[in-house]
Write an enzyme that holds these catalytic residues in place. Structure first.
Site, PDB file in Angstrom:
ATOM      1  N   ASN A 128       1.473 -16.555  -4.300  1.00 12.93           N
ATOM      2  CA  ASN A 128       1.734 -17.091  -3.192  1.00 12.93           C
ATOM      3  C   ASN A 128       0.712 -16.983  -1.998  1.00 12.93           C
ATOM      4  O   ASN A 128       0.062 -15.669  -1.907  1.00 12.93           O
ATOM      5  CB  ASN A 128       3.047 -16.968  -2.267  1.00 12.93           C
ATOM      6  CG  ASN A 128       4.127 -17.502  -3.274  1.00 12.93           C
ATOM      7  OD1 ASN A 128       4.072 -18.498  -3.906  1.00 12.93           O
ATOM      8  ND2 ASN A 128       5.206 -16.771  -3.123  1.00 12.93           N
ATOM      9  N   HIS A 183      -0.727 -10.218  -4.537  1.00  6.76           N
ATOM     10  CA  HIS A 183       0.014  -9.859  -5.873  1.00  6.76           C
ATOM     11  C   HIS A 183       0.367 -10.995  -6.719  1.00  6.76           C
ATOM     12  O   HIS A 183       0.496 -12.323  -6.055  1.00  6.76           O
ATOM     13  CB  HIS A 183       1.649  -9.353  -5.188  1.00  6.76           C
ATOM     14  CG  HIS A 183       2.109  -9.957  -4.213  1.00  6.76           C
ATOM     15  ND1 HIS A 183       1.836  -9.984  -2.991  1.00  6.76           N
ATOM     16  CD2 HIS A 183       3.326 -11.142  -4.449  1.00  6.76           C
ATOM     17  CE1 HIS A 183       2.861 -10.753  -2.210  1.00  6.76           C
ATOM     18  NE2 HIS A 183       3.545 -11.384  -3.245  1.00  6.76           N
ATOM     19  N   HIS A 233      -6.427  -2.560  -1.271  1.00  2.04           N
ATOM     20  CA  HIS A 233      -5.713  -3.412  -0.141  1.00  2.04           C
ATOM     21  C   HIS A 233      -6.619  -4.629   0.055  1.00  2.04           C
ATOM     22  O   HIS A 233      -7.836  -4.645   0.306  1.00  2.04           O
ATOM     23  CB  HIS A 233      -5.362  -3.032   1.315  1.00  2.04           C
ATOM     24  CG  HIS A 233      -4.726  -3.937   2.129  1.00  2.04           C
ATOM     25  ND1 HIS A 233      -3.393  -4.458   1.913  1.00  2.04           N
ATOM     26  CD2 HIS A 233      -5.239  -5.025   3.158  1.00  2.04           C
ATOM     27  CE1 HIS A 233      -3.026  -5.251   2.918  1.00  2.04           C
ATOM     28  NE2 HIS A 233      -4.091  -5.636   3.447  1.00  2.04           N
ATOM     29  N   HIS A 260      -0.436  -8.244   0.904  1.00  2.00           N
ATOM     30  CA  HIS A 260      -1.300  -7.617   0.060  1.00  2.00           C
ATOM     31  C   HIS A 260      -1.245  -8.258  -1.238  1.00  2.00           C
ATOM     32  O   HIS A 260      -0.057  -8.596  -1.968  1.00  2.00           O
ATOM     33  CB  HIS A 260      -0.540  -6.268  -0.265  1.00  2.00           C
ATOM     34  CG  HIS A 260      -1.394  -5.344  -0.784  1.00  2.00           C
ATOM     35  ND1 HIS A 260      -1.836  -3.891  -0.895  1.00  2.00           N
ATOM     36  CD2 HIS A 260      -1.729  -5.355  -2.393  1.00  2.00           C
ATOM     37  CE1 HIS A 260      -2.360  -3.417  -1.896  1.00  2.00           C
ATOM     38  NE2 HIS A 260      -2.543  -4.326  -2.827  1.00  2.00           N
ATOM     39  N   CYS A 270       0.790  -1.276   0.051  1.00  2.00           N
ATOM     40  CA  CYS A 270       0.026  -0.087  -0.115  1.00  2.00           C
ATOM     41  C   CYS A 270       0.679   1.162  -0.040  1.00  2.00           C
ATOM     42  O   CYS A 270       0.610   2.312  -0.853  1.00  2.00           O
ATOM     43  CB  CYS A 270      -0.947  -0.223   1.165  1.00  2.00           C
ATOM     44  SG  CYS A 270      -2.471  -1.174   0.838  1.00  2.00           S
TER      45      CYS A 270
HETATM   46  P1  5GP Z   1       5.727 -13.100  -1.809  1.00  3.96           P
HETATM   47  O1  5GP Z   1       6.918 -13.775  -1.049  1.00  3.96           O
HETATM   48  O2  5GP Z   1       4.936 -12.470  -0.854  1.00  3.96           O
HETATM   49  O3  5GP Z   1       4.894 -13.812  -2.814  1.00  3.96           O
HETATM   50  O4  5GP Z   1       6.487 -11.980  -2.577  1.00  3.96           O
HETATM   51  C1  5GP Z   1       6.892 -10.886  -2.208  1.00  3.96           C
HETATM   52  C2  5GP Z   1       7.765 -10.139  -3.288  1.00  3.96           C
HETATM   53  O5  5GP Z   1       7.990  -8.898  -2.949  1.00  3.96           O
HETATM   54  C3  5GP Z   1       9.283 -11.007  -3.116  1.00  3.96           C
HETATM   55  O6  5GP Z   1       9.384 -11.382  -4.271  1.00  3.96           O
HETATM   56  C4  5GP Z   1       9.976  -9.852  -2.805  1.00  3.96           C
HETATM   57  O7  5GP Z   1      11.322  -9.844  -3.368  1.00  3.96           O
HETATM   58  C5  5GP Z   1       9.325  -8.516  -3.187  1.00  3.96           C
HETATM   59  N1  5GP Z   1       9.402  -7.385  -2.366  1.00  3.96           N
HETATM   60  C6  5GP Z   1       9.612  -7.261  -1.156  1.00  3.96           C
HETATM   61  N2  5GP Z   1       9.817  -6.175  -0.653  1.00  3.96           N
HETATM   62  C7  5GP Z   1       9.723  -5.334  -1.569  1.00  3.96           C
HETATM   63  C8  5GP Z   1       9.959  -3.950  -1.935  1.00  3.96           C
HETATM   64  O8  5GP Z   1      10.127  -3.057  -1.223  1.00  3.96           O
HETATM   65  N3  5GP Z   1      10.082  -3.595  -3.293  1.00  3.96           N
HETATM   66  C9  5GP Z   1       9.862  -4.268  -4.415  1.00  3.96           C
HETATM   67  N4  5GP Z   1       9.861  -3.799  -5.480  1.00  3.96           N
HETATM   68  N5  5GP Z   1       9.503  -5.751  -4.164  1.00  3.96           N
HETATM   69  C10 5GP Z   1       9.825  -6.082  -2.828  1.00  3.96           C
HETATM   70 ZN    ZN Z   2      -1.845  -3.265   1.377  1.00  2.00          ZN
END
Ligand code: 5GP
Ligand code: ZN
Length: 110
Positions: free
Chosen positions: A83, A96, A45, A94, A6
């Site tokens: 995920n 994605h 969100h 959040h 967010c």
């Molecule tokens: P998840 O593990 O929740 O599926 O994916 C989260 C993703 O967010 C990870 O691939 C991680 O590299 C990415 N990520 C985490 N913090 C940041 C950030 O501050 N900026 C960006 N651009 N990506 C982020």
């Molecule tokens: Zn959010």
């Protein structure tokens, strides 16, 4: 709300933005797992896919298609991943969608 994504959408934390429309926001993953690694998320969100309505999901998937073409991965193919929860190894709560491409990806997914 104390949500990293967010804050990125609000411009409070910088990102490399890829695109934005009325419902979806997309930026490059900070720790890319493939030559193209874009995160596509709803501006509103919601924690993960369990909280997402069909209309929003349709908009996210439409954004994925446009981004895949823009990023040049549509022809050779790409992978989308979302995920969800602890066993899904979700680290940012959040919703994605990861868009991964630009190289041959592993044939195992977990
Ligand atoms: P998840 O593990 O929740 O599926 O994916 C989260 C993703 O967010 C990870 O691939 C991680 O590299 C990415 N990520 C985490 N913090 C940041 C950030 O501050 N900026 C960006 N651009 N990506 C982020
Ligand atoms: Zn959010």
């Amino acid at each position: 709300m104390d949500c990293l994504f967010c804050k990125i959408i609000a411009g409070e934390i910088p990102c490399t933005k890829v695109s934005e429309d009325d419902a979806a926001f997309a930026f490059r993953d900070i720790n890319p797992q493939a030559p193209v690694h874009v995160l596509v998320l709803p501006k509103k969100h919601m924690a993960n896919i369990l909280e997402c309505d069909g209309e929003t999901m349709a908009k996210l998937l439409n954004a994925v298609k446009i981004i895949a073409k823009q990023e040049g991965v549509a022809e050779d193919g790409f992978r989308i991943v979302s995920n969800c929860g602890k066993n899904g190894a979700q680290s940012v709560n959040h919703l994605h969608i990861h868009v991964l491409g630009g190289a041959q990806l592993a044939d195992h997914m977990a």
